[in-house]
Design a protein around this motif. Sequence first.
Motif, PDB file in Angstrom:
ATOM      1  N   MET A 250       0.740  -1.223   0.039  1.00 34.36           N
ATOM      2  CA  MET A 250       0.022   0.009  -0.072  1.00 34.36           C
ATOM      3  C   MET A 250       1.058   1.225   0.001  1.00 34.36           C
ATOM      4  SD  MET A 250      -3.201   0.479  -0.148  1.00 34.36           S
ATOM      5  CE  MET A 250      -4.373   1.764  -0.097  1.00 34.36           C
ATOM      6  N   SER A 251       2.075   1.254   0.621  1.00 36.50           N
ATOM      7  CA  SER A 251       2.901   2.156   0.682  1.00 36.50           C
ATOM      8  C   SER A 251       3.569   2.584  -0.746  1.00 36.50           C
ATOM      9  CB  SER A 251       3.984   1.832   1.673  1.00 36.50           C
ATOM     10  OG  SER A 251       4.954   0.926   1.165  1.00 36.50           O
ATOM     11  N   SER A 252       3.556   1.728  -1.722  1.00 35.35           N
ATOM     12  CA  SER A 252       4.023   2.062  -3.022  1.00 35.35           C
ATOM     13  C   SER A 252       2.693   2.184  -4.121  1.00 35.35           C
ATOM     14  CB  SER A 252       4.767   0.814  -3.211  1.00 35.35           C
ATOM     15  OG  SER A 252       4.131  -0.257  -3.579  1.00 35.35           O
ATOM     16  N   LEU A 253       1.552   2.297  -3.684  1.00 36.51           N
ATOM     17  CA  LEU A 253       0.401   2.477  -4.506  1.00 36.51           C
ATOM     18  C   LEU A 253       0.745   3.851  -5.222  1.00 36.51           C
ATOM     19  CD1 LEU A 253      -2.330   1.222  -5.359  1.00 36.51           C
ATOM     20  CD2 LEU A 253      -3.181   2.649  -3.765  1.00 36.51           C
ATOM     21  N   ILE A 254       0.303   3.658  -6.572  1.00 36.09           N
ATOM     22  CA  ILE A 254       0.421   4.757  -7.574  1.00 36.09           C
ATOM     23  C   ILE A 254      -0.738   5.076  -8.107  1.00 36.09           C
ATOM     24  CG2 ILE A 254       1.507   5.511  -9.678  1.00 36.09           C
ATOM     25  CD1 ILE A 254       3.936   3.989  -8.959  1.00 36.09           C
ATOM     26  N   PHE A 255      -1.211   6.395  -8.267  1.00 36.53           N
ATOM     27  CA  PHE A 255      -2.620   6.662  -9.083  1.00 36.53           C
ATOM     28  C   PHE A 255      -2.258   7.406  -9.978  1.00 36.53           C
ATOM     29  CE2 PHE A 255      -3.210   6.685  -4.227  1.00 36.53           C
ATOM     30  CZ  PHE A 255      -4.161   5.713  -4.053  1.00 36.53           C
ATOM     31  N   CYS A 256      -2.794   7.073 -11.299  1.00 37.07           N
ATOM     32  CA  CYS A 256      -2.977   7.618 -12.510  1.00 37.07           C
ATOM     33  C   CYS A 256      -3.998   7.984 -13.137  1.00 37.07           C
ATOM     34  CB  CYS A 256      -2.092   6.564 -13.323  1.00 37.07           C
ATOM     35  SG  CYS A 256      -1.804   7.254 -15.321  1.00 37.07           S
ATOM     36  N   GLY A 257      -4.328   9.182 -13.874  1.00 29.76           N
ATOM     37  CA  GLY A 257      -5.424   9.534 -14.643  1.00 29.76           C
ATOM     38  C   GLY A 257      -4.873   9.599 -15.989  1.00 29.76           C
TER      39      GLY A 257
ATOM     40  N   GLY B   8      -7.631   5.698 -13.445  1.00 30.59           N
ATOM     41  CA  GLY B   8      -8.809   6.326 -13.582  1.00 30.59           C
ATOM     42  C   GLY B   8      -9.341   6.708 -15.024  1.00 30.59           C
ATOM     43  N   LEU B   9     -10.309   6.378 -15.674  1.00 33.06           N
ATOM     44  CA  LEU B   9     -10.804   6.675 -16.648  1.00 33.06           C
ATOM     45  C   LEU B   9     -12.264   7.521 -16.793  1.00 33.06           C
ATOM     46  CD1 LEU B   9      -9.982   3.310 -18.528  1.00 33.06           C
ATOM     47  CD2 LEU B   9      -8.566   5.215 -18.525  1.00 33.06           C
ATOM     48  N   GLU B  10     -12.300   8.266 -17.529  1.00 34.43           N
ATOM     49  CA  GLU B  10     -13.815   9.033 -17.683  1.00 34.43           C
ATOM     50  C   GLU B  10     -14.546   8.019 -18.316  1.00 34.43           C
ATOM     51  OE1 GLU B  10     -14.361  13.726 -17.044  1.00 34.43           O
ATOM     52  OE2 GLU B  10     -13.176  13.112 -18.790  1.00 34.43           O
ATOM     53  N   ALA B  11     -15.886   7.740 -18.056  1.00 35.48           N
ATOM     54  CA  ALA B  11     -16.810   6.917 -18.911  1.00 35.48           C
ATOM     55  C   ALA B  11     -16.933   7.700 -20.281  1.00 35.48           C
ATOM     56  CB  ALA B  11     -18.172   6.702 -18.152  1.00 35.48           C
ATOM     57  N   CYS B  12     -16.531   7.032 -21.138  1.00 30.81           N
ATOM     58  CA  CYS B  12     -17.067   7.591 -22.707  1.00 30.81           C
ATOM     59  C   CYS B  12     -16.777   6.302 -23.551  1.00 30.81           C
ATOM     60  CB  CYS B  12     -16.002   8.956 -23.043  1.00 30.81           C
ATOM     61  SG  CYS B  12     -14.016   8.170 -22.998  1.00 30.81           S
ATOM     62  N   SER B  13     -16.827   6.699 -24.989  1.00 27.33           N
ATOM     63  CA  SER B  13     -16.552   5.875 -25.939  1.00 27.33           C
ATOM     64  C   SER B  13     -14.842   5.338 -25.832  1.00 27.33           C
ATOM     65  CB  SER B  13     -16.888   6.460 -27.332  1.00 27.33           C
ATOM     66  OG  SER B  13     -16.472   5.590 -28.290  1.00 27.33           O
ATOM     67  N   GLY B  14     -15.112   3.966 -25.536  1.00 26.26           N
ATOM     68  CA  GLY B  14     -13.691   3.166 -25.754  1.00 26.26           C
ATOM     69  C   GLY B  14     -13.214   3.025 -24.409  1.00 26.26           C
TER      70      GLY B  14
ATOM     71  N   ALA C  40      -6.418  15.081 -17.267  1.00 25.72           N
ATOM     72  CA  ALA C  40      -5.845  13.786 -16.578  1.00 25.72           C
ATOM     73  C   ALA C  40      -5.343  14.014 -15.036  1.00 25.72           C
ATOM     74  CB  ALA C  40      -4.464  13.639 -17.267  1.00 25.72           C
ATOM     75  N   ILE C  41      -5.146  15.358 -14.831  1.00 26.38           N
ATOM     76  CA  ILE C  41      -5.037  15.642 -13.587  1.00 26.38           C
ATOM     77  C   ILE C  41      -5.929  15.410 -12.397  1.00 26.38           C
ATOM     78  CG2 ILE C  41      -4.105  17.468 -11.424  1.00 26.38           C
ATOM     79  CD1 ILE C  41      -2.640  18.531 -13.915  1.00 26.38           C
ATOM     80  N   ALA C  42      -7.018  16.018 -13.145  1.00 23.62           N
ATOM     81  CA  ALA C  42      -8.517  16.117 -12.280  1.00 23.62           C
ATOM     82  C   ALA C  42      -8.962  14.461 -12.305  1.00 23.62           C
ATOM     83  CB  ALA C  42      -9.457  16.710 -13.237  1.00 23.62           C
ATOM     84  N   ILE C  43      -8.856  13.781 -13.263  1.00 29.06           N
ATOM     85  CA  ILE C  43      -9.014  12.220 -13.017  1.00 29.06           C
ATOM     86  C   ILE C  43      -8.348  11.647 -11.869  1.00 29.06           C
ATOM     87  CG2 ILE C  43      -9.118  10.085 -14.486  1.00 29.06           C
ATOM     88  CD1 ILE C  43      -9.562  11.711 -16.984  1.00 29.06           C
ATOM     89  N   CYS C  44      -7.058  12.061 -12.018  1.00 29.07           N
ATOM     90  CA  CYS C  44      -6.083  11.295 -11.084  1.00 29.07           C
ATOM     91  C   CYS C  44      -6.196  11.593  -9.586  1.00 29.07           C
ATOM     92  CB  CYS C  44      -4.736  11.979 -11.296  1.00 29.07           C
ATOM     93  SG  CYS C  44      -3.415  10.952 -10.344  1.00 29.07           S
ATOM     94  N   GLU C  45      -7.020  12.772  -9.340  1.00 29.84           N
ATOM     95  CA  GLU C  45      -7.452  13.256  -7.985  1.00 29.84           C
ATOM     96  C   GLU C  45      -8.657  12.602  -7.597  1.00 29.84           C
ATOM     97  OE1 GLU C  45      -6.386  15.302  -5.745  1.00 29.84           O
ATOM     98  OE2 GLU C  45      -4.653  15.786  -6.873  1.00 29.84           O
ATOM     99  N   ALA C  46      -9.735  12.281  -8.635  1.00 31.28           N
ATOM    100  CA  ALA C  46     -11.054  11.700  -8.589  1.00 31.28           C
ATOM    101  C   ALA C  46     -10.901  10.240  -8.213  1.00 31.28           C
ATOM    102  CB  ALA C  46     -11.941  12.010  -9.756  1.00 31.28           C
ATOM    103  N   VAL C  47      -9.919   9.593  -8.810  1.00 32.03           N
ATOM    104  CA  VAL C  47      -9.765   8.024  -8.663  1.00 32.03           C
ATOM    105  C   VAL C  47      -9.323   7.707  -7.148  1.00 32.03           C
ATOM    106  CG1 VAL C  47      -7.283   7.664  -9.497  1.00 32.03           C
ATOM    107  CG2 VAL C  47      -9.421   6.010  -9.835  1.00 32.03           C
TER     108      VAL C  47
END
Length: 340
Positions: free
Chosen positions: A1-8, A51-57, A94-101
């Motif tokens: 858990m200490s090495s968890l990485i979040f990506c948007g 994290g991904l926004e719900a959209c086509s693809g 992408a920054i906002a998605i990373c924060e939201a996830v």
Amino acid sequence: MSSLIFCGVDLAKHHFSLHAVDNRGKVILHKSVSRAKLLTTLANMPPMRIGLEACSGAHYWAREFIQLGHDARIMAAKYVGPYRTKGKNDLNDAIAICEAVQRPNTRFVPVKSPERQAILAIHRMREHWVRERTALINRIRALLAEFGIVFPTGRAAIHREVPLILEAAENGLPDIARAVLADCFEHLQTLNQRINEAEQSFDLVVKASPNAMRIMKVRGIGPQTATAIIATIGKGEQFDSGRDFAAWLGLVPKQYSTGGKPRLGRITKHGDKYLRTLLVHGARAAITNIGEKQDRLSTWGRHVLERRGMNRAIVALAAKNARIIWALLHNQTEYQDYAA
């Protein structure tokens, strides 16, 4: 858990923006890549929660990221907007998605399999053909009205009267107009055939799905509604209760409460409009045919109908059906229509 990485990841057609941070907020990735290099870039990264926004693809890319060993999560755009603190561009998204996830209150959409997406594709095309058919029928009526030819409302009248009008030589319809209307009527028949074939596909899907057959025992649920629900939510693991599912569909009252005074208004109409429409139409059919049935559900529906009127009774039954469906899928139990 200490090495968890979040990506948007901000998805697009050709250029994708990525922003990744570690659990201390240190930025370890912030760039845009082409479509050809996206998977290669993420394959060289340690396991991340993406994290991904719900959209086509979104579901396709989520499946690809999962195969690379990442934890891909799809969320609605409404969860991303509050975290966009700068101007609107791809990297800031992408920054906002990373924060939201990273937020515990964010609700995620389960990643759909290709098979479930294929079933929904049938639903989307049928819905498109129904709208196209309605527009074509209205166009045929309008064209004929220009020549003083009118007939009763309804699709049955169109299919009954138009061939007679095209064959009648004494109605004064010019040959050019007659040819145009003949093409329109031929296209209308093609649309009818495609809609019928889509509905036959629903029957085939139901036969291969025990869960679809299970929820079809609920009053007002047919093959179209059953297959759409199964393809959209699976077993409903993303919802904590049946009421959560009904709320996600927008079938619960909208609240405007303050000062300790609860105020409930019309339904919220949030969530999946297509599923909500199917459930409401099914509930309308059930309420309309309630008659003098004495089982528990019919008795309840009749009392609601007497107290609150037709429209509220329909929505109430749709919400109740949504809760029943979630319970059947979540608990893998069979529906029992108890007598009163």
